[in-house]
Design an enzyme around this catalytic site. Structure first.
Site, PDB file in Angstrom:
ATOM      1  N   ILE A  38       0.817  -1.221   0.000  1.00  5.40           N
ATOM      2  CA  ILE A  38       0.000   0.000   0.000  1.00  5.40           C
ATOM      3  C   ILE A  38       0.847   1.265   0.000  1.00  5.40           C
ATOM      4  CG2 ILE A  38      -2.004  -1.120   1.054  1.00  5.40           C
ATOM      5  CD1 ILE A  38      -1.213   0.339   3.694  1.00  5.40           C
ATOM      6  N   TYR A  62       1.343   0.495  11.061  1.00  5.84           N
ATOM      7  CA  TYR A  62       2.508   0.219  11.894  1.00  5.84           C
ATOM      8  C   TYR A  62       2.042   0.418  13.332  1.00  5.84           C
ATOM      9  CZ  TYR A  62       7.354   0.361  13.604  1.00  5.84           C
ATOM     10  OH  TYR A  62       8.536   0.090  14.263  1.00  5.84           O
ATOM     11  N   THR A  63       1.991  -0.657  14.118  1.00  2.00           N
ATOM     12  CA  THR A  63       1.367  -0.578  15.439  1.00  2.00           C
ATOM     13  C   THR A  63       2.325  -0.852  16.606  1.00  2.00           C
ATOM     14  OG1 THR A  63       0.658  -2.885  15.256  1.00  2.00           O
ATOM     15  CG2 THR A  63      -0.909  -1.186  14.547  1.00  2.00           C
ATOM     16  N   TYR A 126       3.855   7.160  17.127  1.00  2.00           N
ATOM     17  CA  TYR A 126       2.720   6.389  16.609  1.00  2.00           C
ATOM     18  C   TYR A 126       1.482   7.278  16.485  1.00  2.00           C
ATOM     19  CZ  TYR A 126      -1.175   3.062  16.662  1.00  2.00           C
ATOM     20  OH  TYR A 126      -2.350   2.388  16.390  1.00  2.00           O
ATOM     21  N   TRP A 151      -7.221  -0.357  22.258  1.00  2.00           N
ATOM     22  CA  TRP A 151      -6.964  -1.592  23.007  1.00  2.00           C
ATOM     23  C   TRP A 151      -7.472  -2.833  22.251  1.00  2.00           C
ATOM     24  CZ3 TRP A 151      -7.624  -1.043  29.019  1.00  2.00           C
ATOM     25  CH2 TRP A 151      -7.034   0.155  29.467  1.00  2.00           C
TER      26      TRP A 151
END
Length: 286
Positions: A38, A62-63, A126, A151
């Site tokens: 992507i 990207y976590t 982030y 969460w």
């Protein structure tokens, strides 16, 4: 409709696969990085045009919150510029875009649930990159819907629930922060509301979604262990400064879900009920 789901091998992407079976009247294209990068806008446009895509659901991101502090460029590429490119392609091809974002766009200094009207103020790489992605999406695509969540967990991939289950079975004691407050979100419930939006028609704008209720990470862990029947591990509450992390976390990130409930006429399960559903599925898999 022809629907493209990016990040299809992640927690939400896998739940989208499950829920798609309930809506067989659509054609689905589930992709991950090995199928479609992507970050390559030309490749995305070719894919969207070639498959006559009507809707893009972007589950990719990207976590790794702490690693993002040292990997700003990659995090920005995936969370900021990739969604911008998807938005450009969607607009060019006349497609709608549902983009998933995060509670980390807020700094967590509030004491009441965040509505969509509250000005974002992220305090981590982030969060900054996710907010930048939101802004580009809204600017570039007229049929864009952003869903902020928090969460996230599921029976797929690595997440807090699975980690606490493992540690609870391995250890006699466990310390978990009690001064970070929010709401767990079962990815299956988020997938369900995305399909509600697909079926009822995408209404552009920013929305908040998590399960109902409020807890700390400590409360969440205690409940995970209780529902899983783990009795051999003593869970102790920790202050945030006793568990140092590279990236700052919001101390309070409860999301107000009034807008999404009214817009799509949905009821949202309490977090403990959804946790029980997830744990039963994990037990069945074992």
């Amino acid at each position: 409709m022809n629907i493209l789901i990016t990040g299809a091998n992640g927690q939400l992407g896998n739940e989208m696969r499950v829920w798609s079976r309930k809506y067989p009247h659509h054609a689905y294209f589930f992709t991950d990085v090995q199928d479609l990068d992507i970050c390559n806008q030309e490749a995305v446009q070719s894919f969207v045009e070639g498959n006559n895509i009507n809707l893009i659901v972007n589950c990719a991101a990207y976590t790794a919150v702490d690693k993002a502090e040292d990997n700003r460029e990659l995090c920005d590429k995936l969370n900021h510029w990739a969604p911008a490119g998807l938005a450009d392609v969607a607009e060019h091809c006349g497609a709608a875009l549902i983009h998933v974002s995060t509670d980390y766009v807020f700094d967590g200094t509030a004491h009441v649930p965040y509505t969509e009207e509250v000005a974002p103020c992220p305090n981590s790489v982030y969060g900054v990159t996710k907010l930048a992605g939101e802004q580009e999406v809204m600017k570039r695509c007229s049929r864009a819907m952003i869903i902020r969540t928090a969460w996230l967990y599921s029976e797929y991939g690595n997440n807090f629930v699975k980690t606490m289950l493992r540690l609870g079975r391995e250890r006699e004691t466990l310390g978990v922060v009690f001064d970070q407050i929010g709401t767990p979100t079962y990815a299956g419930d988020l997938a369900a509301v995305i399909f509600e939006a697909i079926e009822k028609g995408v209404v552009p704008g920013i929305y908040h979604f998590s399960n109902e209720g409020v807890c700390s990470w400590y409360d969440f862990t205690v409940t995970i262990h209780r529902l899983a029947g783990i009795t051999t591990c003593r869970v102790s509450p920790l202050h945030t400064d006793e568990y140092p992390a590279k990236a700052p976390r919001p101390h309070y990130s409860v999301l107000d879900k009034t807008k999404i409930k009214k817009t799509f006429g949905i009821e949202i399960p309490h977090w403990e009920s959804s946790l029980e559903t997830c744990l039963k599925k994990l037990e069945t898999e074992c």
